[in-house]
Scaffold this active site. Sequence first.
Site, mmCIF file in Angstrom:
data_model
loop_
_atom_site.group_PDB
_atom_site.id
_atom_site.type_symbol
_atom_site.label_atom_id
_atom_site.label_comp_id
_atom_site.label_asym_id
_atom_site.label_seq_id
_atom_site.Cartn_x
_atom_site.Cartn_y
_atom_site.Cartn_z
ATOM 1 N N TYR A 197 57.066 46.605 26.205
ATOM 2 C CA TYR A 197 55.874 47.404 25.914
ATOM 3 C C TYR A 197 56.268 48.534 24.982
ATOM 4 O O TYR A 197 57.304 49.188 25.165
ATOM 5 C CB TYR A 197 55.281 47.977 27.195
ATOM 6 C CG TYR A 197 54.603 46.950 28.071
ATOM 7 C CD1 TYR A 197 53.318 46.496 27.774
ATOM 8 C CD2 TYR A 197 55.245 46.440 29.181
ATOM 9 C CE1 TYR A 197 52.695 45.552 28.566
ATOM 10 C CE2 TYR A 197 54.625 45.489 29.984
ATOM 11 C CZ TYR A 197 53.354 45.053 29.671
ATOM 12 O OH TYR A 197 52.744 44.115 30.465
ATOM 13 N N GLU A 245 52.385 44.920 23.238
ATOM 14 C CA GLU A 245 53.394 44.179 23.992
ATOM 15 C C GLU A 245 53.856 42.994 23.165
ATOM 16 O O GLU A 245 53.061 42.380 22.441
ATOM 17 C CB GLU A 245 52.813 43.658 25.313
ATOM 18 C CG GLU A 245 53.820 42.867 26.156
ATOM 19 C CD GLU A 245 53.212 42.199 27.380
ATOM 20 O OE1 GLU A 245 53.959 41.855 28.305
ATOM 21 O OE2 GLU A 245 51.974 41.986 27.397
ATOM 22 N N HIS A 258 46.788 47.535 26.882
ATOM 23 C CA HIS A 258 47.594 47.012 25.783
ATOM 24 C C HIS A 258 46.992 45.725 25.249
ATOM 25 O O HIS A 258 46.164 45.092 25.896
ATOM 26 C CB HIS A 258 49.044 46.756 26.222
ATOM 27 C CG HIS A 258 49.224 45.563 27.120
ATOM 28 N ND1 HIS A 258 49.209 45.652 28.499
ATOM 29 C CD2 HIS A 258 49.416 44.238 26.848
ATOM 30 C CE1 HIS A 258 49.399 44.457 29.019
ATOM 31 N NE2 HIS A 258 49.517 43.573 28.043
ATOM 32 N N HIS A 276 47.482 33.759 30.971
ATOM 33 C CA HIS A 276 46.329 34.649 30.964
ATOM 34 C C HIS A 276 45.858 34.891 29.534
ATOM 35 O O HIS A 276 46.656 34.973 28.613
ATOM 36 C CB HIS A 276 46.581 35.971 31.689
ATOM 37 C CG HIS A 276 47.646 36.853 31.113
ATOM 38 N ND1 HIS A 276 48.836 36.392 30.617
ATOM 39 C CD2 HIS A 276 47.702 38.212 30.973
ATOM 40 C CE1 HIS A 276 49.587 37.409 30.204
ATOM 41 N NE2 HIS A 276 48.916 38.511 30.395
ATOM 42 N N HIS A 312 58.291 40.194 33.900
ATOM 43 C CA HIS A 312 57.262 40.356 34.918
ATOM 44 C C HIS A 312 57.489 39.380 36.073
ATOM 45 O O HIS A 312 57.956 38.253 35.859
ATOM 46 C CB HIS A 312 55.872 40.040 34.341
ATOM 47 C CG HIS A 312 55.423 40.945 33.256
ATOM 48 N ND1 HIS A 312 55.353 42.317 33.399
ATOM 49 C CD2 HIS A 312 54.974 40.673 32.002
ATOM 50 C CE1 HIS A 312 54.880 42.851 32.286
ATOM 51 N NE2 HIS A 312 54.653 41.881 31.411
ATOM 52 N N HIS A 371 46.968 38.084 24.249
ATOM 53 C CA HIS A 371 46.079 38.521 25.330
ATOM 54 C C HIS A 371 45.894 40.023 25.267
ATOM 55 O O HIS A 371 46.544 40.713 24.473
ATOM 56 C CB HIS A 371 46.647 38.127 26.708
ATOM 57 C CG HIS A 371 47.900 38.863 27.089
ATOM 58 N ND1 HIS A 371 49.172 38.339 26.908
ATOM 59 C CD2 HIS A 371 48.102 40.100 27.633
ATOM 60 C CE1 HIS A 371 50.069 39.211 27.321
ATOM 61 N NE2 HIS A 371 49.451 40.291 27.760
#
Length: 304
Positions: A252, A262, A211, A197, A243, A148
């Site tokens: 990261y 990431e 990122h 996502h 997260h 992503h």
Amino acid sequence: MGVLRMGYVHAKVTDLEEAKQHYGSTMGLYETRSEPGRVFYKGWDEWDHHSVVLEEGGVGLAKIGYKVADAGDIEIYEKRAEQFGCTVQRMAAGENPEVSDGIRITLPSRHELELYHDMTLVGTEVGTINPDVFPRHLIGVGAPRVEHALLATDDVRLADRFFCEVLDFYATERVQTSLDDDCGYIGTWLSAGNQVHDIAFIDGPPGKLHHFAFQLKDWAEILRAGQLFAMDDVSVDIGPTQHGITRGETIYFFDPAGNRNEVFAGGYFSYPDRPTHVWTPDQLAKGIFYVQRELNDRFTTVFT
């Protein structure tokens, strides 16, 4: 009909040889094509010709590509994007090496999004007949695929509307200024299918990259990636941590040009008919970094 997934990230780098060390040796991507000033990579478990393009000359995102299910989808999305008010251009087959014809959309966030329906198939490193679970000779992190991207925009709600109304994405998570329906959005995490996502947007300078991420399997692989980053003197932004938003496990870090990458594992399986998780600004730090519950300055200010 529909957008299948993120197909490629085309990023700019200041020094191609340094970038090749990072993405080839540290991340363990496979080089599939090289030409003056540009190199193409794929992860070991990706079917298509490439998922990362690096171009020498600057930093940040040149463009991002998403693959659609059928050739007929292109015309449908072209009309929808134009009706939304976006600038749309046709792109010919081969304009991007090994990629079919498609369209290029200038998003409300000022990023360039390409939609295409086909790319040259080169296969994975383990094949399709009695495949092993991973290649025997992985290099570095051995990232299996790109997953992503998180982009910046000065109108998160508009970006959310575009992806939901034009491309049939849905929001899995949002950070909202309040719980009212007409409130402002600080961040949105959007899925095209069952992944938690496929793209996300946060408030920031339009046209900029926060990122792009590589998928790993689990927490153990995240930790191992961190150890390799220490061995290779990779600049780490934050992590290993987790997260609250998406529940993903993460590190990261920066490539030599300063583009943030990431490694991401976990998350949850999502469905279009599920309610959106909503986070309020007072819990943003917990949403981004669940364990520390604290944002570092780089995470909210460094874009390329």
